[in-house]
Design a protein around this motif. Structure first.
Motif, PDB file in Angstrom:
ATOM      1  N   LEU A 131      -3.936 -12.992 -10.240  1.00 40.09           N
ATOM      2  CA  LEU A 131      -2.517 -12.840 -10.549  1.00 40.09           C
ATOM      3  C   LEU A 131      -1.645 -13.979 -10.043  1.00 40.09           C
ATOM      4  N   ASP A 145      -8.295  -8.559  -4.975  1.00 38.62           N
ATOM      5  CA  ASP A 145      -8.005  -8.019  -6.309  1.00 38.62           C
ATOM      6  C   ASP A 145      -6.740  -8.623  -6.917  1.00 38.62           C
ATOM      7  N   GLN A 146      -6.042  -9.471  -6.182  1.00 42.25           N
ATOM      8  CA  GLN A 146      -4.833 -10.122  -6.690  1.00 42.25           C
ATOM      9  C   GLN A 146      -5.048 -11.604  -7.017  1.00 42.25           C
ATOM     10  N   GLY A 189      -1.481  -6.731 -16.688  1.00 39.78           N
ATOM     11  CA  GLY A 189      -2.815  -6.197 -16.447  1.00 39.78           C
ATOM     12  C   GLY A 189      -2.874  -5.458 -15.126  1.00 39.78           C
ATOM     13  N   GLU A 190      -4.073  -5.100 -14.765  1.00 42.68           N
ATOM     14  CA  GLU A 190      -4.279  -4.324 -13.545  1.00 42.68           C
ATOM     15  C   GLU A 190      -3.756  -5.069 -12.329  1.00 42.68           C
ATOM     16  N   GLY A 191      -2.940  -4.382 -11.541  1.00 44.31           N
ATOM     17  CA  GLY A 191      -2.372  -4.973 -10.335  1.00 44.31           C
ATOM     18  C   GLY A 191      -1.170  -5.858 -10.579  1.00 44.31           C
ATOM     19  N   SER A 192      -0.670  -5.901 -11.800  1.00 42.62           N
ATOM     20  CA  SER A 192       0.463  -6.756 -12.141  1.00 42.62           C
ATOM     21  C   SER A 192       1.633  -6.519 -11.183  1.00 42.62           C
TER      22      SER A 192
END
Length: 158
Positions: free
Chosen positions: A32, A28-29, A127-130
């Motif tokens: 990023l 999920d990263q 965003g998500e997981g920043s």
């Protein structure tokens, strides 16, 4: 994390390159941060300013960090604006939440301070997981600038 005495940054060498390239963040990263192999290619191309290091605990490579050192930030606007900071940080999925990222950032900022800089910079995806809360928690503050679409953070080293 074992003890601070076992943690260190090491240059990427023929002896550890396979372990360094095997570093993978959580799935999920992936959006990023770029993979380590891309960072090493960038380090090769930008050899004068890139500072790639393995994050090592004892005998185990647990992450990768790369700094940028003394680059002209926006030479068209201000050629004298030279900056150093965190270019990339990858902590292996199974080693996250153990203080390795904090150690890596602190070690890089000490290196930057030792080279005479009074500030260290970083950018991050939103965003998500920043990783924004991570960097802000370490004392970085938003400058109000963007690098591409990423906010720029600064940490005062004095």
């Amino acid at each position: 994390m074992t003890t601070p005495a076992t943690l260190r940054l090491e240059p990427v060498t023929a002896d550890n390159i396979d372990a360094v390239c095997a570093i993978q963040v959580r799935p999920d990263q992936n959006h990023l941060v770029s993979p380590v192999v891309k960072s090493l290619a960038e380090a090769y191309v930008h050899g004068e300013t890139a500072w790639p290091r393995a994050v090592v605990d004892g005998d185990e490579v647990v992450g990768f960090v790369m700094a940028f050192l003394d680059i002209a930030w926006n030479p068209a606007v201000d050629p004298a604006d030279r900056r150093s900071g965190i270019w990339r940080l990858n902590i292996a999925a199974g080693h996250q939440g153990k203080g390795y990222g904090r150690f890596a950032v602190q070690a890089v900022t000490e290196e930057i301070r030792g080279r005479g800089a009074s500030q260290a910079y970083v950018t991050w995806h939103l965003g998500e997981g920043s990783p924004e809360p991570f960097y802000l928690g370490l004392g970085f503050q938003r400058t109000g600038e963007l690098s591409g679409d990423e906010p720029v953070g600064v940490l005062r080293l004095t």
